[in-house]
Write an enzyme that holds these catalytic residues in place. Structure first.
Site, PDB file in Angstrom:
ATOM      1  N   HIS A  79      47.510  64.513  11.581  1.00  0.00           N
ATOM      2  CA  HIS A  79      46.445  63.501  11.472  1.00  0.00           C
ATOM      3  C   HIS A  79      45.152  64.119  11.984  1.00  0.00           C
ATOM      4  O   HIS A  79      45.156  64.840  12.972  1.00  0.00           O
ATOM      5  CB  HIS A  79      46.872  62.300  12.327  1.00  0.00           C
ATOM      6  CG  HIS A  79      45.929  61.167  12.382  1.00  0.00           C
ATOM      7  ND1 HIS A  79      45.046  60.851  11.380  1.00  0.00           N
ATOM      8  CD2 HIS A  79      45.740  60.217  13.342  1.00  0.00           C
ATOM      9  CE1 HIS A  79      44.358  59.763  11.727  1.00  0.00           C
ATOM     10  NE2 HIS A  79      44.758  59.371  12.910  1.00  0.00           N
ATOM     11  N   GLU A  81      42.369  62.519  13.098  1.00  0.00           N
ATOM     12  CA  GLU A  81      41.544  61.802  14.087  1.00  0.00           C
ATOM     13  C   GLU A  81      41.457  62.651  15.352  1.00  0.00           C
ATOM     14  O   GLU A  81      42.412  63.326  15.741  1.00  0.00           O
ATOM     15  CB  GLU A  81      42.129  60.412  14.377  1.00  0.00           C
ATOM     16  CG  GLU A  81      41.118  59.522  15.096  1.00  0.00           C
ATOM     17  CD  GLU A  81      41.513  58.038  15.132  1.00  0.00           C
ATOM     18  OE1 GLU A  81      42.604  57.679  14.669  1.00  0.00           O
ATOM     19  OE2 GLU A  81      40.683  57.243  15.634  1.00  0.00           O
ATOM     20  N   ASP A  83      41.609  62.443  18.460  1.00  0.00           N
ATOM     21  CA  ASP A  83      42.517  62.432  19.617  1.00  0.00           C
ATOM     22  C   ASP A  83      43.702  63.375  19.388  1.00  0.00           C
ATOM     23  O   ASP A  83      44.412  63.709  20.339  1.00  0.00           O
ATOM     24  CB  ASP A  83      42.994  61.005  19.962  1.00  0.00           C
ATOM     25  CG  ASP A  83      43.523  60.229  18.775  1.00  0.00           C
ATOM     26  OD1 ASP A  83      43.088  60.488  17.641  1.00  0.00           O
ATOM     27  OD2 ASP A  83      44.368  59.338  18.985  1.00  0.00           O
ATOM     28  N   TYR A 194      49.508  47.899  20.560  1.00  0.00           N
ATOM     29  CA  TYR A 194      49.126  49.016  19.686  1.00  0.00           C
ATOM     30  C   TYR A 194      49.339  48.646  18.220  1.00  0.00           C
ATOM     31  O   TYR A 194      48.487  48.879  17.367  1.00  0.00           O
ATOM     32  CB  TYR A 194      49.995  50.207  20.093  1.00  0.00           C
ATOM     33  CG  TYR A 194      49.752  51.505  19.385  1.00  0.00           C
ATOM     34  CD1 TYR A 194      48.915  52.472  19.932  1.00  0.00           C
ATOM     35  CD2 TYR A 194      50.400  51.805  18.191  1.00  0.00           C
ATOM     36  CE1 TYR A 194      48.725  53.688  19.300  1.00  0.00           C
ATOM     37  CE2 TYR A 194      50.210  53.007  17.552  1.00  0.00           C
ATOM     38  CZ  TYR A 194      49.376  53.951  18.111  1.00  0.00           C
ATOM     39  OH  TYR A 194      49.195  55.150  17.482  1.00  0.00           O
ATOM     40  N   HIS A 227      51.430  59.148  20.699  1.00  0.00           N
ATOM     41  CA  HIS A 227      50.990  58.433  21.917  1.00  0.00           C
ATOM     42  C   HIS A 227      52.213  57.771  22.548  1.00  0.00           C
ATOM     43  O   HIS A 227      53.057  57.210  21.845  1.00  0.00           O
ATOM     44  CB  HIS A 227      49.991  57.314  21.589  1.00  0.00           C
ATOM     45  CG  HIS A 227      48.718  57.784  20.953  1.00  0.00           C
ATOM     46  ND1 HIS A 227      47.755  58.492  21.634  1.00  0.00           N
ATOM     47  CD2 HIS A 227      48.231  57.617  19.700  1.00  0.00           C
ATOM     48  CE1 HIS A 227      46.739  58.745  20.816  1.00  0.00           C
ATOM     49  NE2 HIS A 227      47.014  58.239  19.639  1.00  0.00           N
TER      50      HIS A 227
HETATM   51 FE1  FEO Z   1      44.693  57.775  14.595  1.00  0.00          FE
HETATM   52 FE2  FEO Z   1      45.943  58.537  17.667  1.00  0.00          FE
HETATM   53  O1  FEO Z   1      44.765  58.693  16.209  1.00  0.00           O
END
Ligand code: FEO
Length: 395
Positions: A79, A81, A83, A194, A227
């Site tokens: 991914h 993004e 982070d 989340y 995460h």
């Molecule tokens: Fe969609 Fe944890 O970034």
């Protein structure tokens, strides 16, 4: 720090106990979070995802302490993004020729963020495989819109681990790393928050995607998201939760959400709660003042509710501004199959109820006609409609 996940798979990410906001200031973090990166050391050494740019220095130093990073044979970027891709630029300064496996949209996104790169990108799609030695393969699975267009998951054969990236994650800093070691209440509270605040807008895709993964007939012993905890004990449990949460989820709960100027609208909120409590003691009733309570936590409570009752006074021909922003966010989350009622005081023009009703309808709520709209402070006769409002809401 390299924490063993299974056999030759380790966690090399960053567990952040101090993080209190995410996505700028838009997502409140109550129990820390983590950016999970994984190292697979078979005949080939594979790095799956990196960490947020703020933790890039730590991440690369940590990797150097654990391995000779020149030995990394390939990077999988599930991914784009930041982070998860944030440390990529610094890492590529150290190992510029290492191939990066990612979706075509992830490449576009990375180059959109960082500028065009001459890195050795390899575009992959569902079913593409890489042999990493010792009889093990990586198999890629497109996860488009869960939750970004570029998202994908990677499956490791032999160890049967699904590296699911954001899907099945939680913002929860858990040093113990595995679901069976985590505080179950916090884990499920954060996993639901989340899901609600990040995944729910795409919930209509979740069931289809799970079915697609199930049709691949992969034996999944662990789900390792990007995460929060790794689902080691019965990883199926979070998949079942995602199925449940994606199917017009609701509990026996009503949430009352309001904003108030001089406490008139607040009084109505409490009166409604008292009435529902008398009407049916089995219903959980919760009250939130949107200008004081956390919006992401309120959204989680709305997700659990079968109906909501929303109040704001009229102010300057409109509703109050916190409520206005809150309802914009509510629309984004695309809740389904929930009812709503409205309330709020006014002094002269009284646009509040129509505005609230319209915004709730735009957000997909089934809004009932009954509302409580006192001129100035609420009086006994303003509550005469309360029984029919509650009855219709619960019908
Ligand atoms: Fe969609 Fe944890 O970034």
């Amino acid at each position: 720090m390299k924490i063993k996940v299974k056999n030759n798979v380790s966690f090399v990410g960053y567990i952040d106990f101090e993080l209190d906001k995410f996505h700028g200031d838009d997502y409140s973090i109550n129990h820390g979070s983590s950016q999970n990166s994984y190292l697979i050391e078979e005949e080939k050494t594979v790095l799956i995802d990196t960490v947020w740019v703020n933790n890039s220095e730590y991440f690369i130093e940590n990797l150097k302490n654990e391995i000779d990073i020149k030995k990394i044979d390939l990077i999988v970027l599930n991914h784009s993004e930041c982070d998860h891709s944030g440390a990529l630029e610094d890492l590529m300064k150290e190992i510029p020729n290492v191939p990066i496996y990612l979706t075509d949209l992830a490449k576009k996104s990375i180059e959109g963020q960082l500028g065009e790169k001459s890195w050795d990108f390899h575009i992959v799609k569902t079913g593409d495989k890489i042999n990493i030695g010792n009889g093990k393969e990586l198999i890629f699975i497109d996860m488009k819109m869960l939750h970004w267009p570029d998202s994908m998951a990677t499956y490791l054969t032999g160890d049967n681990i699904l590296f699911s990236n954001d899907a099945f994650g939680a913002h929860y800093a858990c040093m113990e790393l595995f679901n069976d070691k985590a505080d179950q209440n916090v884990l499920y509270m954060e996993a639901m928050k989340y899901f609600v605040n990040i995944i729910n807008p795409f919930a209509f895709l979740v069931l289809k995607k799970i079915e697609e993964i199930e049709n691949l007939k992969l034996k999944i012993d662990m789900i390792a998201p990007s995460h929060g905890v790794i689902w080691r004990e019965n990883p199926r449990q979070i998949v079942e939760k995602y199925k449940l949460w994606s199917s017009s989820y609701k509990e026996n709960q009503i949430s009352i959400i309001y904003e108030t100027m001089w406490n008139g609208t607040k009084k109505i909120a409490h009166k409604i709660a008292e009435y529902i409590n008398i009407f049916d003691k089995n219903i959980v009733v919760k009250i939130f003042n949107i200008s004081k309570d956390d919006k992401n936590d309120i959204m989680t409570e709305i997700f659990k509710s079968k109906a909501i009752i929303v109040g704001s006074p009229t102010c300057m021909n409109d509703i109050l501004s916190h409520m206005s922003g809150f309802l914009t966010f509510l629309k984004c989350l695309k809740f389904k199959d929930k009812k709503a009622a409205t309330f709020g005081c006014y002094g002269w023009s009284g646009e509040n109820i129509n505005i609230l009703k319209n915004k709730l309808k735009e957000s997909g709520f089934n809004v009932i006609d009954e509302s409580i709209k006192p001129l100035y402070n609420p009086k006994d006769e303003d509550y005469e409609i309360l029984p029919s409002l509650v009855e219709n809401l619960l019908k």
